[in-house]
Design a protein around this motif. Structure first.
Motif, short mmCIF file in Angstrom:
data_model
loop_
_atom_site.label_atom_id
_atom_site.label_comp_id
_atom_site.label_asym_id
_atom_site.label_seq_id
_atom_site.Cartn_x
_atom_site.Cartn_y
_atom_site.Cartn_z
N THR A 1 -12.36 24.58 -14.34
CA THR A 1 -10.93 24.45 -14.11
C THR A 1 -10.17 23.99 -15.34
OG1 THR A 1 -11.29 22.23 -13.20
CG2 THR A 1 -11.20 24.05 -11.64
N TYR A 2 -10.86 23.53 -16.38
CA TYR A 2 -10.23 23.25 -17.68
C TYR A 2 -10.12 24.57 -18.42
CZ TYR A 2 -9.85 21.44 -22.50
OH TYR A 2 -9.46 21.20 -23.79
N ASN A 3 -8.91 24.97 -18.81
CA ASN A 3 -8.70 26.33 -19.31
C ASN A 3 -9.54 26.65 -20.55
OD1 ASN A 3 -7.19 24.63 -20.95
ND2 ASN A 3 -5.48 26.03 -21.18
N ALA A 4 -9.73 25.69 -21.45
CA ALA A 4 -10.54 25.96 -22.64
C ALA A 4 -11.99 26.21 -22.26
CB ALA A 4 -10.44 24.81 -23.63
N ALA A 5 -12.49 25.48 -21.26
CA ALA A 5 -13.87 25.69 -20.82
C ALA A 5 -14.04 27.08 -20.23
CB ALA A 5 -14.27 24.63 -19.80
N SER A 6 -13.03 27.59 -19.54
CA SER A 6 -13.09 28.96 -19.03
C SER A 6 -12.96 29.98 -20.15
CB SER A 6 -12.00 29.20 -17.99
OG SER A 6 -12.37 28.69 -16.73
N ALA A 7 -12.04 29.73 -21.08
CA ALA A 7 -11.84 30.66 -22.19
C ALA A 7 -13.10 30.80 -23.05
CB ALA A 7 -10.67 30.21 -23.05
N PHE A 8 -13.85 29.70 -23.17
CA PHE A 8 -15.06 29.71 -23.99
C PHE A 8 -16.33 29.94 -23.18
CE2 PHE A 8 -12.72 26.46 -26.90
CZ PHE A 8 -12.01 27.50 -27.51
N VAL B 1 -9.80 33.38 -29.35
CA VAL B 1 -9.39 33.99 -28.09
C VAL B 1 -7.99 33.47 -27.76
CG1 VAL B 1 -11.75 34.22 -27.25
CG2 VAL B 1 -10.46 32.15 -26.72
N GLY B 2 -7.43 33.92 -26.66
CA GLY B 2 -6.08 33.51 -26.29
C GLY B 2 -5.05 34.46 -26.87
N GLY B 3 -3.78 34.14 -26.62
CA GLY B 3 -2.71 35.01 -27.10
C GLY B 3 -2.72 35.21 -28.60
N ILE C 1 -10.97 38.17 -30.28
CA ILE C 1 -11.28 38.87 -29.03
C ILE C 1 -10.06 38.78 -28.13
CG2 ILE C 1 -12.83 39.01 -27.06
CD1 ILE C 1 -14.98 37.69 -28.72
N ALA C 2 -9.35 39.88 -28.01
CA ALA C 2 -8.13 39.91 -27.20
C ALA C 2 -8.49 40.13 -25.73
CB ALA C 2 -7.20 41.00 -27.69
N GLY C 3 -7.72 39.58 -24.85
CA GLY C 3 -7.95 39.77 -23.42
C GLY C 3 -7.76 38.48 -22.66
N GLU C 4 -7.78 38.57 -21.34
CA GLU C 4 -7.55 37.41 -20.48
C GLU C 4 -8.85 36.64 -20.32
OE1 GLU C 4 -4.75 36.32 -19.48
OE2 GLU C 4 -3.56 38.01 -20.22
N MET C 5 -9.22 35.88 -21.36
CA MET C 5 -10.52 35.22 -21.37
C MET C 5 -10.63 34.11 -20.33
SD MET C 5 -12.32 36.87 -23.49
CE MET C 5 -13.72 35.80 -23.77
N VAL C 6 -9.53 33.43 -20.02
CA VAL C 6 -9.60 32.38 -19.00
C VAL C 6 -9.89 32.99 -17.64
CG1 VAL C 6 -8.31 30.59 -17.79
CG2 VAL C 6 -8.11 30.79 -20.27
N ALA C 7 -9.15 34.03 -17.27
CA ALA C 7 -9.36 34.67 -15.97
C ALA C 7 -10.75 35.30 -15.88
CB ALA C 7 -8.29 35.72 -15.72
N LEU C 8 -11.18 35.98 -16.95
CA LEU C 8 -12.49 36.62 -16.94
C LEU C 8 -13.61 35.58 -16.94
CD1 LEU C 8 -11.81 39.53 -19.45
CD2 LEU C 8 -12.26 39.75 -17.00
N ASP D 1 -27.25 34.46 -18.67
CA ASP D 1 -27.45 35.23 -19.90
C ASP D 1 -26.71 36.56 -19.89
OD1 ASP D 1 -29.01 33.23 -20.94
OD2 ASP D 1 -30.92 34.18 -20.42
N GLN D 2 -26.16 36.95 -18.75
CA GLN D 2 -25.42 38.21 -18.66
C GLN D 2 -23.92 38.03 -18.84
OE1 GLN D 2 -26.74 39.20 -14.66
NE2 GLN D 2 -28.14 40.76 -15.44
N ILE D 3 -23.48 36.79 -18.96
CA ILE D 3 -22.04 36.53 -18.92
C ILE D 3 -21.31 37.16 -20.11
CG2 ILE D 3 -22.25 34.27 -20.05
CD1 ILE D 3 -20.01 33.27 -18.24
N TYR D 4 -21.91 37.10 -21.29
CA TYR D 4 -21.22 37.64 -22.49
C TYR D 4 -21.09 39.15 -22.39
CZ TYR D 4 -20.00 38.69 -27.30
OH TYR D 4 -19.35 39.14 -28.42
N SER D 5 -22.20 39.83 -22.11
CA SER D 5 -22.15 41.30 -22.07
C SER D 5 -21.27 41.80 -20.94
CB SER D 5 -23.57 41.85 -21.93
OG SER D 5 -24.19 41.38 -20.74
N THR D 6 -21.28 41.09 -19.80
CA THR D 6 -20.47 41.52 -18.66
C THR D 6 -18.99 41.40 -18.96
OG1 THR D 6 -22.21 40.84 -17.12
CG2 THR D 6 -20.00 41.13 -16.22
N VAL D 7 -18.57 40.26 -19.53
CA VAL D 7 -17.15 40.04 -19.80
C VAL D 7 -16.66 40.93 -20.94
CG1 VAL D 7 -15.48 38.36 -20.68
CG2 VAL D 7 -17.08 37.72 -18.87
N THR D 8 -17.43 41.05 -22.01
CA THR D 8 -16.95 41.82 -23.16
C THR D 8 -16.84 43.31 -22.84
OG1 THR D 8 -19.24 41.85 -24.01
CG2 THR D 8 -17.73 40.20 -24.91
N GLN D 9 -17.56 43.79 -21.81
CA GLN D 9 -17.40 45.19 -21.40
C GLN D 9 -15.99 45.47 -20.90
OE1 GLN D 9 -20.39 46.22 -18.52
NE2 GLN D 9 -22.09 45.91 -19.95
#
Length: 302
Positions: A131-138, A234-236, A258-265, A281-289
């Motif tokens: 729920t901390y936005n930076a933790a979600s973005a990263f 990341v971020g705007g 890396i452009a995109g809605e990283m917090v939501a993703l 271990d799948q989180i990076y490949s799944t989101v970057t797709q």
């Protein structure tokens, strides 16, 4: 005065940079002590929504770590700090200890399910994101090399690096303005929060942000002397080519934007892990797709 005198030990037990939550609570104690004495529980905003959604007032770990009232590295609220600040310990200790992202709290209440338009009898699960936005973005970078620094450039700017454990050097952390916060998976986000992007980001404002990022990188390197070989943005701000190129030049490190809605993703991916739909271990490949290809900026680029 009480808060300032407490800072000498805060960095060891909790986070290492003064945060607004203790100041707000001590001000409330001094100005509205009678009202505070009647309060049964202190909730951050995400925990308040958890209570409304499913009836479980559970604070989430990454957000709780930003309050400067939780023991560094997890382990619950820090009673010693609450006592030293003269705050009612029951506001926190009578509630739930912070729980990690990916936790399944329960199902929507019937009232909440109806309010969000669910079909009759359908009550979806409530799964905690970071729920901390930076933790979600990263979130997707939880397995990145320690030589990577991370920057979320947007309404607020956070520059940090992910570590296996908190930095315990109080004076070094305080001097550098660093804070031990937590990632969704329990690792430490050693970061330096700073000013955000201007609503009218003219060149001078972007220059200031570039210099601030440079200072943050120097502080992170001083606290953890592992060379920073790359800055992931990341971020705007990741969509601003001038800003990214200036950051690379001023900070003297290659930038990967890396452009995109990283917090939501990041939220969705962490919740997917909680539901067993995704492995960590799948989180990076799944989101970057779901994102456009990253853009690289060399320190000498214009």
């Amino acid at each position: 005065k009480r808060q300032v005198s407490t800072q000498s030990t805060w960095g060891v037990r909790t986070t290492a940079v003064p945060r607004s939550t203790p100041f707000q609570l001590t001000l409330l104690r001094d100005r509205h002590g009678a009202s505070l004495a009647k309060a049964k529980l202190a909730l951050d905003l995400p925990a308040y929504f958890h209570q409304k959604l499913c009836g479980v007032a559970a604070p989430e770990l990454s957000m709780a770590s930003t309050t400067q009232l939780m023991r560094a590295g997890g382990g619950g609220w820090d009673e010693t700090t609450l006592i030293e600040l003269g705050l009612p310990v029951g506001l926190f200790l009578h509630g739930l200890d912070p729980v990690p992202a990916t936790s399944v709290l329960g199902r929507l209440t019937e009232e909440a399910a109806a309010a969000v338009g669910c079909k009759a009898g359908h009550r979806p699960l409530v799964v905690l994101p970071a729920t901390y936005n930076a933790a979600s973005a990263f979130a997707v970078f939880h397995n990145n090399a320690m030589s990577d620094a991370l920057a979320c450039l947007g309404g607020a700017t956070v520059v940090g690096r992910i570590l296996p454990a908190p930095v315990r050097s109080v004076q070094a952390a305080l001097k550098a303005g660093l804070t031990n916060e937590m990632c969704w998976d329990g690792k430490t986000l050693l970061s330096r929060p700073s000013a955000g992007l201007s609503k009218d980001p003219v060149q001078s404002a972007l220059e200031a942000i570039s210099n601030d990022v440079k200072t943050s990188i120097q502080s992170l390197h001083a606290a953890v002397p592992v060379g920073i070989q790359r800055l992931v943005v990341v971020g705007g701000g990741a969509q601003n080519a001038f800003l990214c190129s200036r950051v690379a030049k001023v900070a003297g490190v290659p930038v990967t934007a890396i452009a995109g809605e990283m917090v939501a993703l990041g939220n969705a991916a962490v919740q997917g892990i909680g539901l067993g739909l995704l492995l960590p271990d799948q989180i990076y490949s799944t989101v970057t797709q779901a994102l456009p290809p990253p853009t690289s900026y060399a320190p000498g680029s214009q």
